[in-house]
Design a protein around this motif. Structure first.
Motif, short mmCIF file in Angstrom:
data_model
loop_
_atom_site.label_atom_id
_atom_site.label_comp_id
_atom_site.label_asym_id
_atom_site.label_seq_id
_atom_site.Cartn_x
_atom_site.Cartn_y
_atom_site.Cartn_z
N UNK A 76 0.84 -1.20 0.00
CA UNK A 76 0.00 0.00 0.00
C UNK A 76 0.87 1.25 0.00
N UNK A 77 0.40 2.29 -0.67
CA UNK A 77 1.19 3.50 -0.88
C UNK A 77 0.77 4.64 0.04
N UNK A 78 -0.20 4.41 0.91
CA UNK A 78 -0.63 5.46 1.84
C UNK A 78 0.04 5.30 3.19
N UNK A 79 -0.04 6.35 4.00
CA UNK A 79 0.48 6.32 5.37
C UNK A 79 -0.57 6.89 6.33
N UNK A 80 -0.32 6.69 7.61
CA UNK A 80 -1.08 7.40 8.62
C UNK A 80 -0.62 8.86 8.62
N UNK A 81 -1.33 9.77 9.31
CA UNK A 81 -0.96 11.18 9.25
C UNK A 81 0.48 11.46 9.67
N UNK A 82 1.04 12.49 9.04
CA UNK A 82 2.42 12.92 9.31
C UNK A 82 2.47 13.61 10.67
N UNK A 83 3.55 13.38 11.42
CA UNK A 83 3.69 13.96 12.76
C UNK A 83 5.05 14.65 12.88
N UNK A 84 5.26 15.67 12.05
CA UNK A 84 6.55 16.37 12.01
C UNK A 84 7.70 15.40 11.76
N UNK A 85 7.44 14.34 11.00
CA UNK A 85 8.49 13.35 10.73
C UNK A 85 8.72 13.15 9.23
N UNK A 86 8.52 14.21 8.47
CA UNK A 86 8.94 14.31 7.07
C UNK A 86 9.50 15.71 6.86
N UNK A 87 10.47 15.88 5.96
CA UNK A 87 11.08 14.86 5.12
C UNK A 87 11.92 13.87 5.94
N UNK A 88 12.27 12.76 5.30
CA UNK A 88 13.06 11.72 5.95
C UNK A 88 14.47 12.22 6.24
N UNK A 89 15.15 11.51 7.13
CA UNK A 89 16.56 11.80 7.38
C UNK A 89 17.29 10.51 7.75
N UNK A 90 18.58 10.48 7.43
CA UNK A 90 19.43 9.34 7.75
C UNK A 90 20.16 9.57 9.05
N UNK A 91 20.36 8.51 9.80
CA UNK A 91 21.19 8.60 11.01
C UNK A 91 22.61 9.00 10.60
N UNK A 92 23.38 9.60 11.51
CA UNK A 92 24.73 10.05 11.16
C UNK A 92 25.61 8.97 10.56
N UNK A 93 25.42 7.71 10.98
CA UNK A 93 26.25 6.64 10.42
C UNK A 93 25.66 6.04 9.15
#
Length: 361
Positions: A76-93
């Motif tokens: 499925x291509x949908x998500x639950x509502x966004x919660x200040x967690x976009x755009x994505x980010x990578x961990x430092x490592x």
């Protein structure tokens, strides 16, 4: 009138983790999947070995090589509502991808898109299904719509749903049923409460049933499922000075795939027999189906020890169509829908590698 946004360019031949990020960064909360569906459709149409079909905000791509078997790979291509967690980010490592959809389930969608583009001559014919509105009520589910209006598009010998499983096979799924349990009383002024009967107080007995309930562990086709019965909401009362005459406890039952919907409902009515019970939502469980030869071959190809799926997924829909189906995708399912949703990059790559191995064996 606002013009529709242009499709986002997706690189299906590149790094699958970067593809996951690109998919996640297209906001696609349930009901708002037009842009991501347009982007997926445009990307898939660049590959001549695929027949691409659009149905609402579902995108279907399939090979037609005349193979002896056909399998469905769906997500499925949908998500639950966004919660200040976009755009994505990578961990430092660089090992962990954070953000809405990284677990549920853009990683699984990215894997399927990469396979669709990169595996031109699979050992089985494949139907890839990218569908909308999985995270909301079942009546809006895009896969369910296809099963009713275009069932020929889902015909297959086996199905893999890219739901998060931490890159191990999870068989079947729990069923889910929500009921309203109502207690009644007599309304009165709160200053003369003895003249009434408090329906909210009576709900305590309903909560006692839930507190004392012993969740069962049930083995089905070699996998052990744990059930659950919980209050998930309560409502009652009309004013701060009125003894309430009605109270409703919303209860969610997660049941093992040894039960039909009718059997699950009968179990709940036996527990709450003295109260009015109304079923408000129900979806069937699915047996693991791992004894089917094509499923056993899949498990051998991808490796690992299968486990049960705790939760409901659309493998249940495939089960109702008589198609054995399993869950297999990147991401820890316990992190799905959380504000700190995050998926190991290594699991995205591992799922792609395992499925490629299966489809080219």
């Amino acid at each position: 009138m606002t013009e529709p946004a242009a499709p986002v360019k997706l690189d299906l031949a590149g790094d699958v983790a970067e593809l996951t990020r690109a998919l996640c960064d297209i906001p696609s909360v349930s009901g708002d999947e037009l842009l991501i569906a347009d982007s997926i459709q445009e990307a898939l149409q660049a590959y001549p070995h695929l027949e691409v079909i659009r149905d609402g905000n579902c995108v279907i791509a399939r090979t037609n090589l005349g193979r002896a078997e056909r399998v469905v790979i769906a997500g499925h291509i949908d998500t639950v509502p966004i919660a200040d967690n976009l755009p994505t980010w990578l961990s430092p490592d660089g090992t962990m991808l954070h953000g809405r959809g990284t677990v549920d389930m853009k990683g699984g969608v990215a894997v399927a898109l990469a396979l669709a583009a990169q595996v031109e001559a699979p050992s089985r014919d494949i139907t890839y299904v990218f569908y909308d509105c999985e995270e909301v009520e079942a009546t809006r589910n895009g896969l369910g719509r296809l099963s009713r209006t275009r069932p020929e598009l889902l015909q297959a010998d086996f199905a893999v749903l890219g739901e998060p499983t931490s890159a191990v096979v999870e068989g079947g799924c729990q069923g889910t049923m929500r009921i309203e349990v109502e207690t009644t009383g007599t309304a009165a002024h709160s200053a003369r409460s003895w003249m009434g009967s408090n329906a909210i107080h009576k709900a305590g007995a309903v909560l006692d049933i839930l507190n004392e309930y012993q969740a069962r562990e049930i083995e089905v086709d070699g996998l052990v499922y744990r059930e659950g019965l919980n209050a998930v909401g309560i409502s009652g009362g009309i004013a701060g000075n009125v003894i309430p005459d009605r109270c409703t406890v919303l209860v969610n039952y997660r049941f093992a795939p040894d039960k039909t919907l009718d059997e699950a409902e009968a179990h709940l009515r036996s527990l709450f027999g003295e109260y009015a019970v109304k079923v408000t939502d129900a979806s069937p469980a699915a047996r693991p189906g791992l004894n089917a030869p094509v499923a056993a071959e899949f498990v051998r190809a991808v490796g690992g020890t299968p486990g049960p799926k705790f939760g409901w997924t659309d493998v249940a829909l495939f089960s109702t169509l008589g198609i054995p189906a399993v869950n297999f995708g990147p991401g820890n399912p316990s992190l799905a829908h959380k504000d700190d949703e995050q998926c190991p990059v290594s699991e995205i790559a591992a799922c792609l590698s395992a499925l490629r191995r299966w489809l080219t064996a």
